[in-house]
Design a protein around this motif. Structure first.
Motif, PDB file in Angstrom:
ATOM      1  N   ALA A 134       0.827  -1.210   0.000  1.00 32.21           N
ATOM      2  CA  ALA A 134       0.000   0.000   0.000  1.00 32.21           C
ATOM      3  C   ALA A 134       0.863   1.262   0.000  1.00 32.21           C
ATOM      4  N   LYS A 135       1.942   1.220   0.737  1.00 36.81           N
ATOM      5  CA  LYS A 135       2.828   2.382   0.839  1.00 36.81           C
ATOM      6  C   LYS A 135       3.455   2.733  -0.512  1.00 36.81           C
ATOM      7  N   ALA A 136       3.788   1.701  -1.281  1.00 37.58           N
ATOM      8  CA  ALA A 136       4.422   1.914  -2.581  1.00 37.58           C
ATOM      9  C   ALA A 136       3.427   1.928  -3.728  1.00 37.58           C
ATOM     10  N   GLN A 137       2.133   1.889  -3.418  1.00 35.92           N
ATOM     11  CA  GLN A 137       1.097   1.832  -4.461  1.00 35.92           C
ATOM     12  C   GLN A 137       1.355   0.677  -5.427  1.00 35.92           C
ATOM     13  N   GLY A 138       1.821  -0.438  -4.878  1.00 35.47           N
ATOM     14  CA  GLY A 138       2.043  -1.617  -5.703  1.00 35.47           C
ATOM     15  C   GLY A 138       3.161  -1.459  -6.715  1.00 35.47           C
ATOM     16  N   ALA A 139       4.054  -0.492  -6.483  1.00 34.75           N
ATOM     17  CA  ALA A 139       5.153  -0.172  -7.407  1.00 34.75           C
ATOM     18  C   ALA A 139       4.656   0.534  -8.659  1.00 34.75           C
ATOM     19  N   ALA A 140       3.457   1.121  -8.583  1.00 30.21           N
ATOM     20  CA  ALA A 140       3.041   2.059  -9.628  1.00 30.21           C
ATOM     21  C   ALA A 140       3.913   3.307  -9.486  1.00 30.21           C
ATOM     22  N   THR A 142       4.646   6.704  -8.585  1.00 28.19           N
ATOM     23  CA  THR A 142       4.045   7.753  -7.761  1.00 28.19           C
ATOM     24  C   THR A 142       4.902   9.020  -7.699  1.00 28.19           C
ATOM     25  N   VAL A 143       5.972   9.065  -8.469  1.00 23.82           N
ATOM     26  CA  VAL A 143       6.858  10.235  -8.440  1.00 23.82           C
ATOM     27  C   VAL A 143       6.125  11.473  -8.921  1.00 23.82           C
ATOM     28  N   LEU A 144       5.305  11.318  -9.970  1.00 27.69           N
ATOM     29  CA  LEU A 144       4.571  12.460 -10.520  1.00 27.69           C
ATOM     30  C   LEU A 144       3.377  12.792  -9.644  1.00 27.69           C
ATOM     31  N   GLN A 145       3.391  13.963  -9.088  1.00 30.07           N
ATOM     32  CA  GLN A 145       2.313  14.376  -8.196  1.00 30.07           C
ATOM     33  C   GLN A 145       1.663  15.684  -8.605  1.00 30.07           C
ATOM     34  N   SER A 146       2.250  16.413  -9.550  1.00 23.30           N
ATOM     35  CA  SER A 146       1.692  17.708  -9.942  1.00 23.30           C
ATOM     36  C   SER A 146       1.876  17.940 -11.428  1.00 23.30           C
ATOM     37  N   GLU A 147       1.062  18.828 -11.963  1.00 29.66           N
ATOM     38  CA  GLU A 147       1.131  19.161 -13.381  1.00 29.66           C
ATOM     39  C   GLU A 147       2.466  19.812 -13.744  1.00 29.66           C
ATOM     40  N   ASN A 148       3.118  20.440 -12.778  1.00 32.64           N
ATOM     41  CA  ASN A 148       4.387  21.115 -13.047  1.00 32.64           C
ATOM     42  C   ASN A 148       5.497  20.140 -13.430  1.00 32.64           C
ATOM     43  N   GLN A 149       5.359  18.889 -13.059  1.00 28.81           N
ATOM     44  CA  GLN A 149       6.400  17.902 -13.323  1.00 28.81           C
ATOM     45  C   GLN A 149       6.228  17.194 -14.668  1.00 28.81           C
ATOM     46  N   ILE A 150       5.100  17.399 -15.326  1.00 33.86           N
ATOM     47  CA  ILE A 150       4.754  16.571 -16.479  1.00 33.86           C
ATOM     48  C   ILE A 150       5.792  16.659 -17.592  1.00 33.86           C
ATOM     49  N   MET A 151       6.160  17.853 -18.015  1.00 33.15           N
ATOM     50  CA  MET A 151       7.022  17.997 -19.173  1.00 33.15           C
ATOM     51  C   MET A 151       8.415  17.425 -18.916  1.00 33.15           C
ATOM     52  N   LYS A 152       8.943  17.633 -17.724  1.00 24.87           N
ATOM     53  CA  LYS A 152      10.259  17.068 -17.395  1.00 24.87           C
ATOM     54  C   LYS A 152      10.203  15.547 -17.377  1.00 24.87           C
ATOM     55  N   ALA A 208       4.089  -1.859 -20.345  1.00 25.49           N
ATOM     56  CA  ALA A 208       3.626  -3.061 -19.659  1.00 25.49           C
ATOM     57  C   ALA A 208       4.027  -3.042 -18.191  1.00 25.49           C
ATOM     58  N   ARG A 209       5.195  -2.480 -17.903  1.00 29.37           N
ATOM     59  CA  ARG A 209       5.653  -2.351 -16.505  1.00 29.37           C
ATOM     60  C   ARG A 209       4.797  -1.340 -15.754  1.00 29.37           C
ATOM     61  N   ALA A 210       4.303  -0.322 -16.455  1.00 32.21           N
ATOM     62  CA  ALA A 210       3.480   0.699 -15.808  1.00 32.21           C
ATOM     63  C   ALA A 210       2.051   0.228 -15.593  1.00 32.21           C
ATOM     64  N   LEU A 211       1.510  -0.515 -16.571  1.00 27.77           N
ATOM     65  CA  LEU A 211       0.092  -0.856 -16.528  1.00 27.77           C
ATOM     66  C   LEU A 211      -0.253  -1.835 -15.416  1.00 27.77           C
ATOM     67  N   GLY A 212       0.570  -2.863 -15.234  1.00 29.17           N
ATOM     68  CA  GLY A 212       0.252  -3.886 -14.246  1.00 29.17           C
ATOM     69  C   GLY A 212      -0.003  -3.336 -12.851  1.00 29.17           C
ATOM     70  N   PRO A 213       0.939  -2.613 -12.265  1.00 27.80           N
ATOM     71  CA  PRO A 213       0.721  -2.039 -10.927  1.00 27.80           C
ATOM     72  C   PRO A 213      -0.439  -1.046 -10.889  1.00 27.80           C
ATOM     73  N   TYR A 219      -4.326   2.970  -9.484  1.00 25.08           N
ATOM     74  CA  TYR A 219      -3.592   4.232  -9.373  1.00 25.08           C
ATOM     75  C   TYR A 219      -3.288   4.738 -10.786  1.00 25.08           C
ATOM     76  N   TRP A 220      -3.970   5.802 -11.210  1.00 24.68           N
ATOM     77  CA  TRP A 220      -3.875   6.272 -12.582  1.00 24.68           C
ATOM     78  C   TRP A 220      -3.381   7.714 -12.698  1.00 24.68           C
ATOM     79  N   THR A 221      -2.827   8.257 -11.634  1.00 26.33           N
ATOM     80  CA  THR A 221      -2.364   9.642 -11.668  1.00 26.33           C
ATOM     81  C   THR A 221      -1.289   9.833 -12.732  1.00 26.33           C
ATOM     82  N   LEU A 222      -1.600  10.621 -13.742  1.00 23.66           N
ATOM     83  CA  LEU A 222      -0.678  10.930 -14.839  1.00 23.66           C
ATOM     84  C   LEU A 222      -0.094   9.660 -15.478  1.00 23.66           C
ATOM     85  N   HIS A 223      -0.889   8.609 -15.503  1.00 18.23           N
ATOM     86  CA  HIS A 223      -0.420   7.328 -16.034  1.00 18.23           C
ATOM     87  C   HIS A 223      -0.074   7.422 -17.525  1.00 18.23           C
ATOM     88  N   TRP A 224      -0.737   8.296 -18.243  1.00 17.72           N
ATOM     89  CA  TRP A 224      -0.519   8.413 -19.689  1.00 17.72           C
ATOM     90  C   TRP A 224       0.924   8.743 -20.035  1.00 17.72           C
TER      91      TRP A 224
END
Length: 255
Positions: A134-140, A142-152, A208-213, A219-224
């Motif tokens: 639960a703490k690691a969100q299943g290894a999804a 979770t680094v991206l937390q805000s719109e400001n980080q998207i482009m980097k 495939a590594r991103a989708l499974g977790p 957990y779909w935050t900025l998954h795209w």
């Protein structure tokens, strides 16, 4: 005269051996490569997720980097002669664009890899502690937390996937630069990328590594980002190899 006869006999034996090589049957041509992609992706995602979920705090990014890179190197070495050892939809797209596989195998490979990602994430959930999972969100990622980080993060995923895809294409597909060291080269490239970019994007480089977790934890935050970045990077790598870096058979320009 005797030497000439011996050479002729050796050539005839060699030709007989080559003609005696059995052609691959339907299972070995179509189904076995898909099984290899399924199994390889499953264990890559499983081991990778566990390394993140149960990461020792003192190890920092080193533990996931080494685990992902070494696991990928081992799996490539074992299954390269069966399927080519893609284990990544982005690699499959790039390999196809560079003439490394038939079009009829692209969709089966993609389905096998995505299914493997789901199975690997499920295995990781079954193995790890509920608290750490639960703490690691299943290894999804979770680094991206805000719109400001998207482009980097998007740039990081694109550039790093481009790098590792170039290694795959030049080491395994391009005739002029093919190398038996491909498992080592690809594994080391993944380690380098994770060490360099994990704090920016999490260094997925593999849908495939991103989708499974993401499915396992909803957990779909900025998954795209983890689809667009790797696929864009693979396309750029394929273009570079096709247009500039490939040998005379693969290169489309300046022949």
């Amino acid at each position: 005269m005797v030497d000439a006869k011996l050479e002729l006999q050796d050539m005839e034996k060699s030709l007989m051996k080559q003609s005696a090589v059995r052609e691959l049957n339907l299972y070995e041509r179509i189904f076995q490569p898909c099984v290899a992609e399924l199994v390889g992706t499953t264990f890559f995602v499983f081991i990778g997720c566990v390394s993140v979920i149960e990461d020792v705090e003192a190890a920092g990014r080193l533990q996931p980097a080494l685990v992902h890179g070494l696991a990928l190197a081992v799996l490539i070495a074992c299954m390269a002669e069966i399927s080519g050892s893609h284990f990544n939809p982005a690699f499959t797209v790039a390999v196809y664009l560079c003439g490394g596989m038939q079009v009829k195998m692209v969709v089966p490979y993609l389905v096998s890899q995505i299914t493997g990602g789901l199975l690997g994430a499920a295995m990781a959930k079954g193995m790890t502690s509920t608290e750490n999972y639960a703490k690691a969100q299943g290894a999804a990622f979770t680094v991206l937390q805000s719109e400001n980080q998207i482009m980097k993060a998007l740039f990081g995923e694109t550039a790093m996937t481009c790098l590792i895809t170039i290694v795959v294409l030049l080491g395994a597909v391009n005739g002029k630069s093919k190398s038996p060291l491909v498992p080592f080269l690809v594994g080391c490239t993944l380690i380098i990328n994770v060490l360099a970019g994990s704090d920016v994007s999490g260094t997925c480089l593999n849908p495939a590594r991103a989708l499974g977790p993401a499915v396992m934890t909803n957990y779909w935050t900025l998954h795209w980002v983890y689809w667009v970045g790797p696929i864009a990077g693979a396309l750029i790598a394929a273009a570079l190899v096709r247009l500039l870096l490939g040998d005379n058979n693969m290169r489309l320009l300046m022949k």
